[in-house]
Motif scaffolding. Sequence first.
Motif, short mmCIF file in Angstrom:
data_model
loop_
_atom_site.label_atom_id
_atom_site.label_comp_id
_atom_site.label_asym_id
_atom_site.label_seq_id
_atom_site.Cartn_x
_atom_site.Cartn_y
_atom_site.Cartn_z
N LEU A 1 0.82 -1.21 0.00
CA LEU A 1 0.00 0.00 0.00
C LEU A 1 0.85 1.26 0.00
N ARG A 2 1.97 1.22 0.72
CA ARG A 2 2.85 2.38 0.76
C ARG A 2 3.39 2.69 -0.64
N GLU A 3 3.61 1.64 -1.41
CA GLU A 3 4.13 1.82 -2.76
C GLU A 3 3.04 2.23 -3.74
N ARG A 4 1.84 1.65 -3.60
CA ARG A 4 0.80 1.83 -4.62
C ARG A 4 -0.20 2.95 -4.31
N HIS A 5 -0.56 3.14 -3.01
CA HIS A 5 -1.60 4.11 -2.69
C HIS A 5 -0.97 5.49 -2.47
N THR A 6 -0.62 6.13 -3.57
CA THR A 6 0.02 7.43 -3.53
C THR A 6 -1.02 8.54 -3.62
N LEU A 7 -0.55 9.79 -3.50
CA LEU A 7 -1.45 10.94 -3.65
C LEU A 7 -2.08 10.95 -5.04
N LYS A 8 -1.29 10.59 -6.05
CA LYS A 8 -1.81 10.55 -7.43
C LYS A 8 -2.94 9.55 -7.55
N VAL A 9 -2.77 8.38 -6.93
CA VAL A 9 -3.82 7.36 -6.96
C VAL A 9 -5.06 7.84 -6.21
N SER A 10 -4.84 8.50 -5.08
CA SER A 10 -5.97 9.03 -4.30
C SER A 10 -6.77 10.03 -5.11
N LEU A 11 -6.09 10.91 -5.81
CA LEU A 11 -6.77 11.89 -6.66
C LEU A 11 -7.51 11.21 -7.81
N LEU A 12 -6.91 10.16 -8.35
CA LEU A 12 -7.56 9.40 -9.43
C LEU A 12 -8.86 8.77 -8.94
N LEU A 13 -8.81 8.14 -7.78
CA LEU A 13 -9.99 7.50 -7.21
C LEU A 13 -11.08 8.52 -6.89
N THR A 14 -10.68 9.66 -6.36
CA THR A 14 -11.65 10.71 -6.04
C THR A 14 -12.33 11.23 -7.30
N THR A 15 -11.53 11.50 -8.33
CA THR A 15 -12.07 12.06 -9.57
C THR A 15 -13.00 11.08 -10.27
N THR A 16 -12.57 9.83 -10.42
CA THR A 16 -13.41 8.86 -11.12
C THR A 16 -14.69 8.57 -10.35
N ALA A 17 -14.61 8.55 -9.01
CA ALA A 17 -15.82 8.32 -8.20
C ALA A 17 -16.82 9.46 -8.42
N ALA A 18 -16.32 10.70 -8.41
CA ALA A 18 -17.20 11.86 -8.57
C ALA A 18 -17.86 11.86 -9.95
N ILE A 19 -17.08 11.61 -11.01
CA ILE A 19 -17.62 11.63 -12.36
C ILE A 19 -18.61 10.48 -12.56
N SER A 20 -18.25 9.31 -12.05
CA SER A 20 -19.13 8.16 -12.19
C SER A 20 -20.47 8.39 -11.49
N PHE A 21 -20.41 8.93 -10.27
CA PHE A 21 -21.64 9.21 -9.53
C PHE A 21 -22.49 10.25 -10.25
N PHE A 22 -21.85 11.24 -10.84
CA PHE A 22 -22.61 12.28 -11.53
C PHE A 22 -23.38 11.69 -12.70
N PHE A 23 -22.72 10.88 -13.54
CA PHE A 23 -23.41 10.30 -14.69
C PHE A 23 -24.51 9.32 -14.25
N LYS A 24 -24.26 8.60 -13.17
CA LYS A 24 -25.28 7.68 -12.67
C LYS A 24 -26.49 8.46 -12.17
N PHE A 25 -26.23 9.54 -11.43
CA PHE A 25 -27.33 10.40 -10.98
C PHE A 25 -28.07 10.99 -12.16
N LEU A 26 -27.31 11.47 -13.15
CA LEU A 26 -27.93 12.08 -14.32
C LEU A 26 -28.85 11.09 -15.04
N SER A 27 -28.42 9.83 -15.12
CA SER A 27 -29.25 8.82 -15.79
C SER A 27 -30.59 8.67 -15.08
N MET A 28 -30.56 8.71 -13.76
CA MET A 28 -31.80 8.60 -12.98
C MET A 28 -32.63 9.87 -13.08
N TYR A 29 -31.96 11.01 -13.03
CA TYR A 29 -32.68 12.29 -13.04
C TYR A 29 -33.39 12.53 -14.37
N LEU A 30 -32.81 12.05 -15.45
CA LEU A 30 -33.45 12.19 -16.76
C LEU A 30 -34.81 11.48 -16.79
#
Length: 292
Positions: free
Chosen positions: A174-203
């Motif tokens: 984990l010390r090698e793989r879970h870097t700040l870059k990975v954390s930012l990647l996970l945060t960004t993809t989670a946010a975008i994925s949730f937005f499109f999923k919400f949008l699909s329902m809201y439509l």
Amino acid sequence: MKLKFTLPFIIALAFLSVLFYLVPFGQLLSSVSSVPKPYLLYGFVAYTLSQVVRSLRWYMLIPQLDAWRAFLINSANILLNNVVPARAGELSWFYYTRRQDIPLKESLWVFVAARVYDLLGLILLFVAYGAYIKGGALLALSVSSILLVANLLMPKLSELLPPTGRLKDMKDFLRERHTLKVSLLLTTTAAISFFFKFLSMYLIISHLSEVSFMKAMLAFAGGDLTTILPVHSFMGYGTYEGGFLLPLKLFGVELREGLKLGFIAHNFLLLSSIALGIPSLLFLHLGGRRVG
């Protein structure tokens, strides 16, 4: 153990009994038929984009996994998690990644990290709404602060593991793989994925109710929160609608209206997961193990 597998069915049957008592089946059908047909397609496209973004994080975090396989495994995992009782469907992630010769420690850390960031994203939606009603400046400050703190602290959590036995191997990994870059990647993809999923329902539900965009997003967050918690009914019937309904009730939405919206939104998302998941299962089993 027997109760663990029967309780989800009991909850689902009890909910459906209450739902059809309060909201006649014909009324539900009438509401669904009132949604313009193109919007059903737009909603499914938005849902598919959500899952494409979600699968990209598997592709980017696991070098051995190509983008196509990442999408297939993601879609199959979501479907099985929806339909298999007692969260046993989650095990499909480890089964299919193992078929791709991916070590367990690698698939495990990505899976757990993704779930943690999913939860963070949902909590962020609740915080964002609370800040939104107080003013734009507070919204920007609250969201920025949470994202900054989370992305700085998350990579440091591995330090809590004791450096003994197999935990030492996991700690080093984990010390090698879970870097700040990975954390930012996970945060960004989670946010975008949730937005499109919400949008699909809201439509879909935007044609059925005057519930505002932000209130609908909060209801979506409440419903989706139930999909990553340990307690889950069969196919989510009852638990999803409960999570969806609670925020709406706090805003004074009538019980029948909230149940109807939650049930329709839930079924749309469920059917979308089936439409992607069944072909993915077929491809995974017909395609066999990874080649090369």
